[in-house]
Design an enzyme around this catalytic site. Sequence first.
Site, PDB file in Angstrom:
ATOM      1  N   CYS A 121       1.044  -1.442   0.086  1.00 25.08           N
ATOM      2  CA  CYS A 121      -0.394   0.377  -0.010  1.00 25.08           C
ATOM      3  C   CYS A 121       0.597   1.342   0.124  1.00 25.08           C
ATOM      4  O   CYS A 121      -0.198   2.176  -0.422  1.00 25.08           O
ATOM      5  CB  CYS A 121      -1.018   0.056   1.285  1.00 25.08           C
ATOM      6  SG  CYS A 121      -2.032  -1.836   1.292  1.00 25.08           S
ATOM      7  N   HIS A 270      -4.384   6.977   0.506  1.00 25.39           N
ATOM      8  CA  HIS A 270      -4.205   5.965  -0.077  1.00 25.39           C
ATOM      9  C   HIS A 270      -5.567   5.556   0.405  1.00 25.39           C
ATOM     10  O   HIS A 270      -6.394   6.208   1.646  1.00 25.39           O
ATOM     11  CB  HIS A 270      -3.215   4.926   1.549  1.00 25.39           C
ATOM     12  CG  HIS A 270      -3.276   3.588   0.679  1.00 25.39           C
ATOM     13  ND1 HIS A 270      -3.921   2.620  -0.311  1.00 25.39           N
ATOM     14  CD2 HIS A 270      -3.592   2.828   1.876  1.00 25.39           C
ATOM     15  CE1 HIS A 270      -4.060   0.924  -0.416  1.00 25.39           C
ATOM     16  NE2 HIS A 270      -3.999   1.273   0.961  1.00 25.39           N
ATOM     17  N   ASN A 300     -10.031  -0.529  -3.318  1.00 21.06           N
ATOM     18  CA  ASN A 300      -8.532  -0.381  -3.018  1.00 21.06           C
ATOM     19  C   ASN A 300      -7.615  -1.187  -4.155  1.00 21.06           C
ATOM     20  O   ASN A 300      -7.564  -2.021  -4.071  1.00 21.06           O
ATOM     21  CB  ASN A 300      -7.972  -1.363  -1.768  1.00 21.06           C
ATOM     22  CG  ASN A 300      -6.813  -1.406  -1.029  1.00 21.06           C
ATOM     23  OD1 ASN A 300      -5.992  -0.334  -2.146  1.00 21.06           O
ATOM     24  ND2 ASN A 300      -6.569  -1.339   0.376  1.00 21.06           N
TER      25      ASN A 300
HETATM   26  O1  UT7 Z   1      -4.525  -1.136   2.549  1.00 18.43           O
HETATM   27  C1  UT7 Z   1      -4.268  -2.483   3.479  1.00 18.43           C
HETATM   28  C2  UT7 Z   1      -4.339  -1.837   4.420  1.00 18.43           C
HETATM   29  N1  UT7 Z   1      -5.876  -2.307   5.328  1.00 18.43           N
HETATM   30  C3  UT7 Z   1      -6.524  -2.275   5.534  1.00 18.43           C
HETATM   31  O2  UT7 Z   1      -5.731  -0.581   5.764  1.00 18.43           O
HETATM   32  C4  UT7 Z   1      -8.289  -2.935   6.260  1.00 18.43           C
HETATM   33  C5  UT7 Z   1      -8.187  -1.946   7.604  1.00 18.43           C
HETATM   34  N2  UT7 Z   1      -9.203  -2.779   8.220  1.00 18.43           N
HETATM   35  C6  UT7 Z   1     -10.259  -2.671   7.985  1.00 18.43           C
HETATM   36  O3  UT7 Z   1     -10.970  -1.656   7.165  1.00 18.43           O
HETATM   37  C7  UT7 Z   1     -11.630  -3.472   8.184  1.00 18.43           C
HETATM   38  O4  UT7 Z   1     -10.897  -4.049   9.826  1.00 18.43           O
HETATM   39  C8  UT7 Z   1     -12.269  -4.075   7.653  1.00 18.43           C
HETATM   40  C9  UT7 Z   1     -13.555  -3.827   6.686  1.00 18.43           C
HETATM   41  C10 UT7 Z   1     -11.472  -4.997   6.675  1.00 18.43           C
HETATM   42  C11 UT7 Z   1     -13.417  -5.828   8.059  1.00 18.43           C
HETATM   43  O5  UT7 Z   1     -14.054  -4.461   9.017  1.00 18.43           O
HETATM   44  P1  UT7 Z   1     -14.236  -5.007  10.692  1.00 18.43           P
HETATM   45  O6  UT7 Z   1     -14.740  -4.226  11.701  1.00 18.43           O
HETATM   46  O7  UT7 Z   1     -12.536  -5.325  11.287  1.00 18.43           O
HETATM   47  O8  UT7 Z   1     -15.304  -6.356  10.221  1.00 18.43           O
HETATM   48  P2  UT7 Z   1     -14.705  -8.075  10.891  1.00 18.43           P
HETATM   49  O9  UT7 Z   1     -13.774  -8.035  10.338  1.00 18.43           O
HETATM   50  O10 UT7 Z   1     -14.075  -7.803  12.981  1.00 18.43           O
HETATM   51  O11 UT7 Z   1     -15.952  -8.952  10.822  1.00 18.43           O
HETATM   52  C12 UT7 Z   1     -16.930  -8.218  11.428  1.00 18.43           C
HETATM   53  C13 UT7 Z   1     -18.797 -10.012  10.704  1.00 18.43           C
HETATM   54  C14 UT7 Z   1     -18.068 -10.668  11.123  1.00 18.43           C
HETATM   55  O12 UT7 Z   1     -18.739 -11.219  11.421  1.00 18.43           O
HETATM   56  P3  UT7 Z   1     -19.392 -11.572  13.338  1.00 18.43           P
HETATM   57  O13 UT7 Z   1     -18.208 -12.332  13.818  1.00 18.43           O
HETATM   58  O14 UT7 Z   1     -19.094 -10.265  13.665  1.00 18.43           O
HETATM   59  O15 UT7 Z   1     -20.582 -12.437  12.842  1.00 18.43           O
HETATM   60  C15 UT7 Z   1     -17.586 -10.888   9.716  1.00 18.43           C
HETATM   61  O16 UT7 Z   1     -17.551 -11.947   9.895  1.00 18.43           O
HETATM   62  O17 UT7 Z   1     -18.841  -9.040   9.654  1.00 18.43           O
HETATM   63  C16 UT7 Z   1     -17.839 -10.110   9.017  1.00 18.43           C
HETATM   64  N3  UT7 Z   1     -17.679  -9.744   8.022  1.00 18.43           N
HETATM   65  C17 UT7 Z   1     -18.826  -9.718   6.720  1.00 18.43           C
HETATM   66  N4  UT7 Z   1     -19.563  -9.604   6.304  1.00 18.43           N
HETATM   67  C18 UT7 Z   1     -20.454  -9.334   5.216  1.00 18.43           C
HETATM   68  C19 UT7 Z   1     -16.805  -9.691   7.387  1.00 18.43           C
HETATM   69  N5  UT7 Z   1     -16.423  -9.449   6.024  1.00 18.43           N
HETATM   70  C20 UT7 Z   1     -17.462  -9.550   5.198  1.00 18.43           C
HETATM   71  C21 UT7 Z   1     -18.118  -8.992   4.453  1.00 18.43           C
HETATM   72  N6  UT7 Z   1     -19.971  -9.371   4.456  1.00 18.43           N
HETATM   73  N7  UT7 Z   1     -17.943  -8.576   3.489  1.00 18.43           N
END
Ligand code: UT7
Length: 343
Positions: A121, A270, A300
């Site tokens: 990134c 970014h 992204n």
């Molecule tokens: O450029 C590279 C650098 N990367 C970044 O900067 C990414 C930084 N991180 C983020 O942007 C966030 O952490 C994400 C957007 C990737 C994820 O958001 P989050 O709030 O951290 O979600 P999570 O991974 O903790 O997942 C929360 C819930 C989970 O369900 P439960 O366990 O709470 O029932 C996941 O299974 O959301 C679920 N989930 C989804 N649901 C629907 C994860 N991905 C998805 C999805 N659609 N695509």
Amino acid sequence: MVQAYISGTGFYVPPRVVTNDDLIHTYGVETTHEWIVQRTGIEARRFADAGVGTSDMALEAARSALGEARLEAHDLDLIVFATLSPEHAFPGSGVYLQQKLGLCEGENAKFVPALDVRNQCSGFLYALSTAVAHVRAGMARHVLVVGAETHSAALDLSPDGRTVASLFGDGAGAVIVSATEEDRGVRGVYLGADGRYAEVLCQKIWDIRERPFIKKNADRSGNVPADRLWATMDGKLVFKHAVGTMLAALMRACSAHKIGVEDIDLFLFHQANMRINQYVAQQLGVPDEKIPHNIQRYGNTTAATIPILLAEAVRDGKLRPGMKVAMAAFGSGFTWGAAIIDW
Ligand code: UT7
């Protein structure tokens, strides 16, 4: 003293638009439009067709940047290519781009060096820093810097991979870094890395310490287990570090130039997650109109996000001569960077 300024910008995104609903209905990802928009701001991304490589998209962006700079490929002295999705394990995409630019053909062939940068990134800022150093040292007058990615070929669309697969898109951005005697240009690029977090966001595919490095099947084909094949990420940890580190990188850059955040006219961040950037902006007290986004349309695109955003800002008239620009990026490695530019 010779200064390094950006004499041309360009970008290319493949024509195929993939909305969040397309991810669900065409690609079978178990997600919702609301989940993706609320957590990231992404509404759509672009996917390249099979047969299109990272250097093909880079070529389009590079031609556009050369045109804006009123230069020919033969004016270049160096190519710096940032990507985490090169065509092959080796060689890097830089040499493919060099050849596609027509630099190896005919009596006027010019075998300019081509360097690949592997900083995910923050790859564009690492590449920019390298280009600026070459120009300031008198080693090059015109350097092509490209950030390009083909993510769509390597997304795990199963429920295990949906978090990562929802985020990424394909595209390329390019700039020409040129020498000038004028008192303007890239004032400084400030880079950092913290290898303790190397595996928080990674795509391993193989482990070169193992023999063989990829397990072989009876027919000598390779067998890569799913936990190595796809990118994996601890999203919450990346988010937390991204906010703090981008803020610190920007403050470091401002302090090095004895300027305040209020002196900056445009912030090009970014595009990993709109929430990360909004949080950084809020902490800095920067009004929304100084922080353009395009993550809604492209997702992204990793090393390509900043040069695409920059090229769009130039075309939209958001970036005009005399403005002070700050760039910041954070991502896998962890690696990060910030830059200050007098446009
Ligand atoms: O450029 C590279 C650098 N990367 C970044 O900067 C990414 C930084 N991180 C983020 O942007 C966030 O952490 C994400 C957007 C990737 C994820 O958001 P989050 O709030 O951290 O979600 P999570 O991974 O903790 O997942 C929360 C819930 C989970 O369900 P439960 O366990 O709470 O029932 C996941 O299974 O959301 C679920 N989930 C989804 N649901 C629907 C994860 N991905 C998805 C999805 N659609 N695509």
